[in-house]
Design an enzyme around this catalytic site. Sequence first.
Site, short mmCIF file in Angstrom:
data_model
loop_
_atom_site.label_atom_id
_atom_site.label_comp_id
_atom_site.label_asym_id
_atom_site.label_seq_id
_atom_site.Cartn_x
_atom_site.Cartn_y
_atom_site.Cartn_z
N ARG A 40 0.81 -1.18 0.28
CA ARG A 40 -0.03 0.32 -0.06
C ARG A 40 0.89 1.11 -0.07
O ARG A 40 0.81 2.17 -1.24
CB ARG A 40 -0.75 0.03 1.46
N TYR A 46 -18.80 12.56 -13.75
CA TYR A 46 -18.98 13.67 -14.26
C TYR A 46 -17.49 13.49 -16.11
O TYR A 46 -17.15 14.42 -16.45
CB TYR A 46 -18.81 14.60 -14.00
N HIS A 86 -8.11 -4.45 -7.73
CA HIS A 86 -8.48 -3.45 -5.80
C HIS A 86 -9.41 -3.31 -5.62
O HIS A 86 -10.23 -2.39 -5.59
CB HIS A 86 -7.18 -1.86 -6.76
#
Length: 862
Positions: A33, A123, A79
């Site tokens: 990570r 968007y 993921h």
Amino acid sequence: MEPTPADRIIPINIEDEMRDAYIDYSMSVIVARALPDVRDGLKPVHRRVLYGMYELGLSQTKAYKKSARIVGEVLGKYHPHGDVPVYETLARMAQSWALRYPLIEGQGNFGSIDGDAPAAMRYTEARLVRIAEELIKEINKKTVDFQLNFDASLEEPVVLPAKLPNLLLNGASGIAVGMATNMAPHNLSETLTAIVAYIEDHDITIPALMEYMIAPDFPTGGIIYGYSGVREAFETGRGRILLRGKATVEVSANGKEQIIVTEIPYQVNKAVMIERTAQLVNEKKIEGIADIRDESDKEGMRIVYDLKRDAIAHVVLNNLYKQTQLQSSFSVNNVALVGGRPKILNLKALIVHFVDHRHEVLVRKTTFDLEHAKKKIHLLEGYLIALDHLDKVIALIRSSKDAELAKSALMEAFPLSALQVKAILEMRLQRLTGLERAKIIEEYHQVQKLIDHLLAVLADKPLRMQLIKEELIELKERYGDARRTIVEYEADAFTMEDMIPDTEMVIMISNQGYIKRTPLVDYRLQGRGGVGAKGITTKKDDCTAHLFIATTHQYLLIFTEFGKIYWVKVYTIPETKKATQGKAIQNLINIAPGDQVRSIIQVRDLKDQTYVDQHYVVMSTRQGIIKKTPLRAYATPRANGIHSIVIRAGDSLLDVQLTNGAHHIVLALASGRATQFNEQDVRPMGRVASGIRGITLAHEQDRVIGMACFPTSDWDVLVVSENGYGKRSSLLDYRITKRGGKGVKTMQITEKTGKLVAIHAVKNQDELMIMNQAGLAIRIQVSTLPLIGRATQGVRLIRLGQEDKVVSVARIDMLDEVDGPDHKVRSGVVEMGIAEPLGGQVIEEDLVLREEIEGLDDPIEG
């Protein structure tokens, strides 16, 4: 018999379980990570986003796809965490202020440097940029290892091939368990040049690499202030780099100065910085700013700080650097995964690991291409055999009942493999023509050459390094750009002086040792013969003993009656209104009981070796002793002071002045006589010497009242008596004699004039500041004094009350040049002379001054 619940309970040590669980968790955070891989500079989530976009075909030449589609691809395949972190990762890789070389090209609102969040993923749209494609494009040639995804249904790359050193170009940041990383971005052209230098010389040192790779290059530009942190980071992998925004001072249309900021430090939120600055201005912690505006637009950043008319731009800017995020630091901590383990890496180690990775990728790519070429040439050999025996091949095929029998027949008739026979059977009829046969032969020779080249590459490591070098040079030409961040190599840490304007101050010290400073602008210019304005409030039995002018950044060298010297910065003296008393000088220096200040000089910079070596300190005593010592003997400040001269019995230190070694020196007596001699007649002496005879006293009650030092003979001699009379005469009226003479008359001493109390070297454009025992100060122009003979008694300079006396005289040397109709004087030098109603002495000094001259309306007397 089935086991009972108690039989299924396995007792364990809770400490062992917590330790094992925490270690597993911390290693998962470190490896999967928080830390980037040293080879491609990516964390797993970044790598998965880029690989997912690559699989979706989102190259630079293809259309954008919705960010939500990309996030879904990454979540579903590689993921399985939150969609918000994945989208934030995608958005950050598209932000030009976050990455030096963005890896994703966004369409829509992807946030701003003001901290605005990106629009919702439904968007916005995105696709890869060309540099990102350079990180991935060789992945289909088995150049890197793959691993199973979270549900073992797919494979994902362990690392990307990475033609470019992404870790050096874009840096990385992350917090793991027990460790963190914070790596700075760098310029692509400089980085690739440094890597090429390493390839050419594997023994190259880090200082040599730094000649090519100067410093980090941040996406927001700015200034790296000081180089020591950069050097430390390159050499050790850790260092603190000081960053400043890029600011200039401009003049607006209304004539006010403005500070214009066009670049800010990396990772600084612009809106927060402006808000915090406005808060500091409102709290009066930053002064001089009238308004703050953010005029940034699509063309670039522009933050405007409107300054007040009396503000000094560089002081305000230094305060902004000191108290706001216009100056910040970037703490480099180069921690990355090397072979799955975190390591701290310096510059060369980062380059070495990248080159090793590229070498491995090149070997694997070459091996893949070789295998592919061998398969290709194997098929071409089969084609040529078939074409050489075309009629027999056709006959065997036509006589066979099916494809399997045809394959067996061809393999029995010719030395062909199953793969070759399959290719022959699938060959189109048009390839049987003569032209196609020539093409096959040409292709065969080309593939053979390729095989020879690939074999040579695999057999020759220097050749592989040469290929990597040529590849990097090509990438540099394709993607290289100019440096954005400026490096200021010589930069000092902030000091108190950076926060204080270098302005002119009137310094006053009373006979009982009270000291203060007041801005020179508080004293307006008056005509000769005025009564003056209140300059200081003293006790009944106290009066002003020293008056001089200095700038806030100068050093004061304070000489006492006992012959000791102390050092004080002007800005450390308490600033008060001109009518106040001041504070005891014991608060500033450790002066001995019974000792008192006798003379003060100010110097520009004790750290400037050239300045120190070119100046001398000349001292005179009340009994006519003079001494010259190099300034370097007093260039090391000490808190408790040091001895500056040995005072003989019955004598005391009177005056100290700064010279260049070639002045004309004039010593004056209270009896009205003065002698002139060359400074060269006084040999330099050590710090604790007692000096030599400078002038002979007229009688036992006589004493030296002052010393004037003239750089050239075109100056005038100004003398002032205790009853407020004064005059100026040409220095040429005083003949040059040998040191130690009795001198000539410099002023006609009468009961009306009183004894002589001060002498100065002046020019026509100079000004005088005179103070009496009552604490009134008057400021007049020297030009109002007539140039008369040295044996006259002079004219009235200040009107005194009964029993009042002149106690101090300061000379303000103004330059001839003035600016504009308001007659604002540009700069000048000041000398001080102090009368001695309570023991007496004279002070002389130099300084730079700026002041507005007001008109004179008082007629000249005499």
